[in-house]
Design an enzyme around this catalytic site. Structure first.
Site, PDB file in Angstrom:
ATOM      1  N   LEU A 166       0.860  -1.156  -0.195  1.00  0.00           N
ATOM      2  CA  LEU A 166       0.093   0.053   0.182  1.00  0.00           C
ATOM      3  C   LEU A 166       0.872   1.060  -0.009  1.00  0.00           C
ATOM      4  O   LEU A 166       0.622   2.336  -0.500  1.00  0.00           O
ATOM      5  CB  LEU A 166      -0.956   0.026   1.287  1.00  0.00           C
ATOM      6  CG  LEU A 166      -2.002  -1.038   1.114  1.00  0.00           C
ATOM      7  CD1 LEU A 166      -2.670  -1.122   2.661  1.00  0.00           C
ATOM      8  CD2 LEU A 166      -3.090  -0.711  -0.025  1.00  0.00           C
ATOM      9  N   LYS A 167       1.854   1.237   0.616  1.00  0.00           N
ATOM     10  CA  LYS A 167       2.707   2.343   0.648  1.00  0.00           C
ATOM     11  C   LYS A 167       3.513   2.625  -0.665  1.00  0.00           C
ATOM     12  O   LYS A 167       3.502   3.844  -0.906  1.00  0.00           O
ATOM     13  CB  LYS A 167       4.038   2.199   1.756  1.00  0.00           C
ATOM     14  CG  LYS A 167       5.208   3.194   1.773  1.00  0.00           C
ATOM     15  CD  LYS A 167       4.772   4.431   1.986  1.00  0.00           C
ATOM     16  CE  LYS A 167       5.932   5.475   2.111  1.00  0.00           C
ATOM     17  NZ  LYS A 167       5.430   7.024   2.081  1.00  0.00           N
TER      18      LYS A 167
END
Length: 320
Positions: A166-167
């Protein structure tokens, strides 16, 4: 809880500063001895080595510039990992790498978490940044007080590695937004529009974004100082492209973004500020994209607040 923090750079120095400012027992380590001395002067303990820090601390946090650096540090710490020890990886790294390294920690009885941050260095400095955390729920509960000290909005993303996926996605989106903002502002300047008015038009419209409200300001100031460099952008968008390649998604915009930043690095160097990417368009058009009244660097003007867990709607529905 004794905490070790390895990596006192632009992000790590601010995250560890929040721990120290809020009274945690902190041991620090960095290849730059001046950074370590600065923390010792504020009450931290200087760590001798990653191995010593893992031996003497319950939690060791790493915030390093590359997957290779994280691997090298973890290999030094690994012989000292045992039951009750926690490794928290706060670097922006390859999810495949965290899924390779994390099980080494777990196999020795420790716990591993990937917990990268998002929201800019200015928010890391005040403890108001957002943090993703990938790990089992029991480990998340153990480290939540630390996450709430370093950040404001805390999201448990699921299993180990999920936070890193997700980052890099969020950094990809931020980079895409940066590039479109550069094109928008240069085009508006060429069309004869006032850049201060252009900034406000974007800010109050459907074109607004977090990147605009932060990075556009230092672009228009001319400092372009966002405390994030082109080599780090290239790494992050490359990690996102790697996820797409592994999963068979035929991306079209991502490869172009990588080409743009490769060109920016060739022109201005790896350590040029990421917002200097607008210089490519300034040079191509002969236009100066600066305007009065904008700050040289971003400062978080919100008061430091205790962090809290953000719960996705899907999890709320299941609980209900």
């Amino acid at each position: 809880m004794k905490i070790g923090f390895i990596g006192l750079g632009n992000v790590g120095g601010k995250l560890s500063g929040s721990l120290l400012r809020n009274g945690h027992d902190l041991t620090v380590h960095d290849l730059n001895p001046d950074l370590v001395r600065g923390f010792v002067a504020r009450g931290a303990t200087a760590g001798e080595s990653p191995a010593q820090m893992m031996r003497d601390c319950e939690v060791v946090i790493t915030c390093l510039p590359s997957p290779a650096a994280s691997d090298a540090v973890l290999q030094q710490m690994l012989p000292e990992v045992g039951p009750g020890k926690i490794w928290m990886e706060m670097s922006t790294t390859d999810e495949a790498e965290i899924r390779r390294l994390g099980p080494m920690v777990i196999a020795r009885g420790g716990a591993a978490v990937d917990c990268p941050v998002s929201g800019g260095c200015h928010r890391a400095d005040t403890g108001n940044i957002s943090i993703f955390a990938g790990c089992d729920r029991a480990t998340f509960e153990r480290i939540l007080p630390l996450l709430q000290t370093m950040g404001r909005r805390i999201l448990h993303t699921g299993e180990l590695g999920s936070a890193s996926v997700l980052k890099v996605m969020t950094n990809y989106l931020a980079t895409a937004n940066l590039l479109t903002l550069c094109e928008a502002m240069v085009t508006m300047k060429a069309a004869g529009m006032d850049l201060g008015t252009t900034f406000e038009a974007i800010r109050i419209s459907s074109g607004n974004s977090f990147v605009h409200e932060t990075e556009s300001q230092v672009i228009l100031n001319g400092s372009r100082d966002i405390s994030f460099t082109m080599d780090l952008v290239k790494k992050d968008i490359g990690l996102f492209q790697a996820i797409a390649d592994r999963t068979g998604v035929p991306l079209e915009i991502s490869p172009l973004m990588i080409d743009i930043f490769n060109d920016g690095i060739r022109r201005y160097g790896e350590r040029a500020q990421s917002d200097d990417i607008i210089r490519r368009l300034e040079e191509a058009t002969g236009l100066d994209i600066r305007a009065p009244g904008f700050p040289a660097e971003m400062v978080d003007d919100e008061a430091e607040e205790p962090g809290y867990e953000v719960v996705p709607p899907s999890r709320v529905a299941l609980a209900g």
